[in-house]
Design a protein around this motif. Structure first.
Motif, short mmCIF file in Angstrom:
data_model
loop_
_atom_site.label_atom_id
_atom_site.label_comp_id
_atom_site.label_asym_id
_atom_site.label_seq_id
_atom_site.Cartn_x
_atom_site.Cartn_y
_atom_site.Cartn_z
N ASP A 1 0.84 -1.21 0.00
CA ASP A 1 0.00 0.00 0.00
C ASP A 1 0.87 1.25 0.00
O ASP A 1 0.54 2.26 -0.66
N LYS A 2 2.00 1.23 0.74
CA LYS A 2 2.91 2.39 0.77
C LYS A 2 3.50 2.63 -0.61
O LYS A 2 3.59 3.80 -1.06
N ILE A 3 3.88 1.56 -1.28
CA ILE A 3 4.48 1.69 -2.60
C ILE A 3 3.46 2.25 -3.60
O ILE A 3 3.76 3.11 -4.43
N LYS A 4 2.22 1.80 -3.49
CA LYS A 4 1.16 2.25 -4.39
C LYS A 4 0.70 3.64 -4.02
O LYS A 4 0.02 4.29 -4.81
#
Length: 117
Positions: A111-114
């Protein structure tokens, strides 16, 4: 079978030696044969001493070996008990919890990467 025969032979030798000593106490040896009887008794004494020593050491060694076996068996059971106490009864729930935590951490990182914080 051989062990029983060996012990029987050892006891016969010791019994014969003691019987000969007792007989020579009460039996008069002719003067011309005294030296021969003395030499024979000396040789028989050596044999009887070796047999007695063998019986004594065998008994002592057996007791020591038995005591060592008992100690080793006790130590083995203590090690088994310690290993059983340190291992959880059912490791499956702990493994499932760890897998859930890893999956949650991976999902949070994804989720952080997205950018879906």
């Amino acid at each position: 079978m051989t062990n029983k025969f060996d012990k029987l032979l050892e006891f016969v030798v010791l019994g014969g030696f003691l019987g000969l000593c007792f007989a020579l106490i009460h039996w008069v040896v002719p003067e011309k044969n005294a030296q021969h009887f003395g030499q024979a008794l000396g040789a028989f004494t050596v044999i009887a001493t070796l047999v007695a020593k063998s019986l004594w050491e065998r008994g002592s060694a057996t007791a020591i070996i038995d005591e060592k076996k008992t100690d080793n068996t006790g130590k083995a059971f203590e090690a088994i008990a310690a290993a059983a106490a340190s291992t959880p009864a059912d490791p499956a729930p702990a493994a499932a919890d760890a897998a859930d935590q890893v999956a949650d951490a991976a999902a949070a990182e994804a989720d952080k990467i997205k950018g879906n914080d």
